[in-house]
Design a protein around this motif. Structure first.
Motif, PDB file in Angstrom:
ATOM      1  N   MET A 142       0.841  -1.198   0.000  1.00  0.00           N
ATOM      2  CA  MET A 142       0.000   0.000   0.000  1.00  0.00           C
ATOM      3  C   MET A 142       0.872   1.242   0.000  1.00  0.00           C
ATOM      4  O   MET A 142       0.639   2.197  -0.723  1.00  0.00           O
ATOM      5  CB  MET A 142      -0.862  -0.021   1.252  1.00  0.00           C
ATOM      6  CG  MET A 142      -2.255   0.459   1.025  1.00  0.00           C
ATOM      7  SD  MET A 142      -3.287   0.191   2.467  1.00  0.00           S
ATOM      8  CE  MET A 142      -2.542   1.275   3.667  1.00  0.00           C
ATOM      9  N   ALA A 143       1.879   1.200   0.834  1.00  0.00           N
ATOM     10  CA  ALA A 143       2.761   2.347   0.975  1.00  0.00           C
ATOM     11  C   ALA A 143       3.525   2.642  -0.311  1.00  0.00           C
ATOM     12  O   ALA A 143       3.855   3.787  -0.601  1.00  0.00           O
ATOM     13  CB  ALA A 143       3.733   2.117   2.127  1.00  0.00           C
ATOM     14  N   LEU A 144       3.783   1.608  -1.096  1.00  0.00           N
ATOM     15  CA  LEU A 144       4.630   1.794  -2.273  1.00  0.00           C
ATOM     16  C   LEU A 144       3.906   2.396  -3.472  1.00  0.00           C
ATOM     17  O   LEU A 144       4.519   2.606  -4.522  1.00  0.00           O
ATOM     18  CB  LEU A 144       5.274   0.463  -2.639  1.00  0.00           C
ATOM     19  CG  LEU A 144       6.374   0.070  -1.641  1.00  0.00           C
ATOM     20  CD1 LEU A 144       6.744  -1.388  -1.785  1.00  0.00           C
ATOM     21  CD2 LEU A 144       7.608   0.938  -1.820  1.00  0.00           C
ATOM     22  N   GLN A 145       2.625   2.703  -3.302  1.00  0.00           N
ATOM     23  CA  GLN A 145       1.900   3.336  -4.411  1.00  0.00           C
ATOM     24  C   GLN A 145       2.438   4.723  -4.718  1.00  0.00           C
ATOM     25  O   GLN A 145       2.126   5.303  -5.752  1.00  0.00           O
ATOM     26  CB  GLN A 145       0.418   3.408  -4.077  1.00  0.00           C
ATOM     27  CG  GLN A 145      -0.268   2.057  -4.244  1.00  0.00           C
ATOM     28  CD  GLN A 145      -1.728   2.116  -3.855  1.00  0.00           C
ATOM     29  OE1 GLN A 145      -2.411   3.092  -4.137  1.00  0.00           O
ATOM     30  NE2 GLN A 145      -2.202   1.080  -3.196  1.00  0.00           N
ATOM     31  N   PHE A 146       3.226   5.231  -3.825  1.00  0.00           N
ATOM     32  CA  PHE A 146       3.851   6.541  -4.006  1.00  0.00           C
ATOM     33  C   PHE A 146       4.633   6.612  -5.315  1.00  0.00           C
ATOM     34  O   PHE A 146       4.762   7.653  -5.929  1.00  0.00           O
ATOM     35  CB  PHE A 146       4.835   6.773  -2.848  1.00  0.00           C
ATOM     36  CG  PHE A 146       4.763   8.135  -2.237  1.00  0.00           C
ATOM     37  CD1 PHE A 146       4.053   8.351  -1.074  1.00  0.00           C
ATOM     38  CD2 PHE A 146       5.415   9.212  -2.817  1.00  0.00           C
ATOM     39  CE1 PHE A 146       4.001   9.613  -0.490  1.00  0.00           C
ATOM     40  CE2 PHE A 146       5.368  10.477  -2.241  1.00  0.00           C
ATOM     41  CZ  PHE A 146       4.655  10.676  -1.076  1.00  0.00           C
ATOM     42  N   LEU A 147       5.189   5.501  -5.703  1.00  0.00           N
ATOM     43  CA  LEU A 147       6.113   5.467  -6.836  1.00  0.00           C
ATOM     44  C   LEU A 147       5.418   5.854  -8.147  1.00  0.00           C
ATOM     45  O   LEU A 147       5.968   6.613  -8.944  1.00  0.00           O
ATOM     46  CB  LEU A 147       6.722   4.067  -6.936  1.00  0.00           C
ATOM     47  CG  LEU A 147       7.878   3.862  -7.915  1.00  0.00           C
ATOM     48  CD1 LEU A 147       9.001   4.838  -7.646  1.00  0.00           C
ATOM     49  CD2 LEU A 147       8.393   2.444  -7.823  1.00  0.00           C
ATOM     50  N   ASP A 149       4.336   6.301 -11.766  1.00  0.00           N
ATOM     51  CA  ASP A 149       5.071   6.018 -13.010  1.00  0.00           C
ATOM     52  C   ASP A 149       6.343   6.828 -13.137  1.00  0.00           C
ATOM     53  O   ASP A 149       6.862   7.021 -14.225  1.00  0.00           O
ATOM     54  CB  ASP A 149       4.164   6.280 -14.221  1.00  0.00           C
ATOM     55  CG  ASP A 149       3.055   5.243 -14.298  1.00  0.00           C
ATOM     56  OD1 ASP A 149       1.881   5.636 -14.423  1.00  0.00           O
ATOM     57  OD2 ASP A 149       3.391   4.050 -14.218  1.00  0.00           O
ATOM     58  N   LYS A 150       6.835   7.298 -12.017  1.00  0.00           N
ATOM     59  CA  LYS A 150       8.048   8.120 -12.089  1.00  0.00           C
ATOM     60  C   LYS A 150       9.282   7.215 -12.057  1.00  0.00           C
ATOM     61  O   LYS A 150       9.236   6.101 -11.575  1.00  0.00           O
ATOM     62  CB  LYS A 150       8.079   9.102 -10.912  1.00  0.00           C
ATOM     63  CG  LYS A 150       6.851  10.011 -10.845  1.00  0.00           C
ATOM     64  CD  LYS A 150       7.053  11.166  -9.866  1.00  0.00           C
ATOM     65  CE  LYS A 150       6.967  10.741  -8.421  1.00  0.00           C
ATOM     66  NZ  LYS A 150       5.603  10.347  -8.011  1.00  0.00           N
ATOM     67  N   LEU A 179       8.609  -1.949  -8.542  1.00  0.00           N
ATOM     68  CA  LEU A 179       9.504  -1.657  -7.431  1.00  0.00           C
ATOM     69  C   LEU A 179      10.907  -2.165  -7.725  1.00  0.00           C
ATOM     70  O   LEU A 179      11.902  -1.502  -7.452  1.00  0.00           O
ATOM     71  CB  LEU A 179       8.951  -2.333  -6.182  1.00  0.00           C
ATOM     72  CG  LEU A 179       9.536  -1.878  -4.873  1.00  0.00           C
ATOM     73  CD1 LEU A 179       9.237  -0.424  -4.674  1.00  0.00           C
ATOM     74  CD2 LEU A 179       8.940  -2.704  -3.754  1.00  0.00           C
ATOM     75  N   ALA A 180      10.967  -3.375  -8.291  1.00  0.00           N
ATOM     76  CA  ALA A 180      12.256  -3.966  -8.629  1.00  0.00           C
ATOM     77  C   ALA A 180      12.986  -3.090  -9.647  1.00  0.00           C
ATOM     78  O   ALA A 180      14.200  -2.880  -9.545  1.00  0.00           O
ATOM     79  CB  ALA A 180      12.063  -5.377  -9.164  1.00  0.00           C
TER      80      ALA A 180
END
Lengths: 228, 239
Positions: A142-147, A149-150, A179-180
């Motif tokens: 959930m937290a990683l949605q920050f990423l 398409d950047k 993420l990878a």
């Protein structure tokens, strides 16, 4: 005495500071504080930081805690390339936003993931239920949605935000290709050799010797409080 | 459309942003987002902040979350007096250090203390086990001691001789348990004196205005069932 950095590369905020200092060729004396040996609980270290935490920066008489504050101090004092902490007000605000948010979101989840998956069972001999671990990893997603398409967390270039994010943990990246891919970009931007060097300690964490019982007794309540 | 600030003055970080903007005469449109009414979940607000949290800033097309980021953005854009976020390297580092530490320290214990002592019993009609409250107040006490010993020390303000954004963030936190009847300043004369200085520096009227909503929280009528259901997940965080 020049700049001293008190670090244990087991700790993610310490790795962020280490990578940043090395990447920017900032001259410093590395003072290792071995957390698994309980060195952060020693009287000697309490003189440096009464809060008994790492990382700590010591620049002459000036002592500074909190990895975010340390990174910003180093960025300003050593006038590092702009992309680490941009001058542009909106780009800068994005980095500030991430650095603030991650304290209670990503950082805590990564910390819990590490302790639940590795350190508690291996180091402190405490078993953690698979449900707890799954819940922790779900929060991480959930937290990683920050990423989005950047290329990097706050824009097209690597910044402090990307350094403070947890970068280790191969099991975390499995099945999370976005993420990878981001992690690959961070590794490339930092430089593979430096990245590997900084992560050596954490990657060997699963081979930790179990803590001796006295140390375990001292550490367990603090650890449990930290990851609640 | 000029600067818009999306705030609920019930929330500590919103109060810090409000005080800073008003004190520095920064022109803005106040957009109230009533958390207890769930307005942070409205479609309009989700456009501004997908994380559904306050405070949030909208400056033309630029949106920003996180009170620390907002405070620094405003300080820079509106060229607030230096003392708020000093140019001096070490003074600035002290402010950064506080702003970083408080996220997982004072913030958590102040929020929990206020909710466990007041919002749960009064607003949500939910009993809080005495041991839970006791632990929370003990943790709050520990944080207050750190605030005094590590940050304030013998200085007038948290990061030095002048008020900075660190003091705004801290004072608005501390008012949270105060509103619930936790007299945290009573046995802490050093902190009480610091509070007086901060209030004087901000201006008593503005300080009172910013805290009006909070101080009336104890008089809120009990929540209806729908509100209780909606707030359940949020409330679980604070137990």
């Amino acid at each position: 005495m020049g700049l001293e950095l008190y670090l244990d590369l087991l700790s993610q905020p310490c790795r962020a500071v280490y990578i940043f200092a090395k990447k920017n060729r900032i001259p410093f004396e590395l003072r290792t504080v071995d957390l698994r040996e309980g060195q952060h609980l020693s009287d000697a270290f309490a003189q440096v930081n009464p809060l008994q935490k790492v990382p700590v920066l010591k620049d002459g008489d000036f002592v500074l805690t909190e990895s975010v504050a340390i990174l910003l101090y180093l960025a300003r004092k050593y006038k590092v390339p702009d992309h680490w902490y941009p001058q542009d007000p909106q780009a800068c605000a994005r980095v500030d936003e991430y650095l603030a948010w991650q304290h209670t979101a990503l950082r805590r989840n990564c910390l819990r993931a590490l302790w639940h998956k590795v350190m508690l069972p291996v180091f402190l001999g405490e078993l953690v239920s698979p449900e707890t671990l799954a819940a922790t990893l779900a929060e991480l997603d959930m937290a990683l949605q920050f990423l989005q398409d950047k290329a990097f967390l706050t824009g097209p270039h690597i910044s402090l935000a990307d350094l403070v994010s947890c970068l280790h943990h191969a099991p975390v990246f499995k099945g999370r290709p976005k993420l990878a891919a981001w992690r690959q970009r961070v590794e490339a931007a930092v430089g593979e050799a430096l990245f590997q060097e900084a992560h050596e300690v954490i990657l060997k964490a699963k081979d930790s010797q179990p803590a001796d019982p006295t140390l375990k007794q001292k550490m367990l309540p603090k650890v449990l409080a930290m990851i609640q | 459309m000029g600067l818009e600030l999306y705030l609920d003055l019930l929330s500590q970080p919103c109060r810090a942003v409000y005080i800073f903007a008003k004190k520095n005469r920064i022109p803005f449109e106040l957009r109230t987002v009533d958390l207890l009414k769930g307005q942070n979940h409205s479609d309009d607000f989700v456009q501004v902040n997908p994380l559904r949290k306050v405070p949030a800033l909208k400056d033309g097309d630029f949106t920003l979350a996180e009170s620390v980021a907002i405070l620094l953005y405003l300080a820079r854009k509106y060229e607030a007096p230096d003392h708020w976020y000093p140019q001096d390297l070490q003074a600035r580092a002290r402010v950064d250090e506080y702003l970083s530490w408080q996220h997982t320290a004072l913030r958590m214990s102040c929020t929990r203390a206020m909710w466990q002592k007041m919002m749960f019993p009064v607003f949500l009609g939910q009993r809080v086990p005495p041991e839970t409250l006791a632990n929370t107040l003990a943790e709050l006490d520990r944080c207050l001691q750190l605030l005094e010993d590590k940050f304030l020390k013998d200085q007038d303000f948290l990061a030095g001789p002048h008020i900075s954004v660190a003091d705004l963030v801290a004072i608005t936190e501390l008012m949270h348990p105060v509103s619930a009847g936790c007299d945290i300043f009573k046995s802490r004369p050093k902190l009480a004196a610091w509070r007086q200085r901060v209030e004087a520096a901000v201006g008593e009227d503005l300080f009172r205005e910013a805290h009006a909503v909070l101080m009336k929280a104890k008089d809120l009528p009990p929540a209806d069932t729908a509100v209780k259901e909606r707030l359940k997940p949020l409330a679980q965080l604070f137990l």
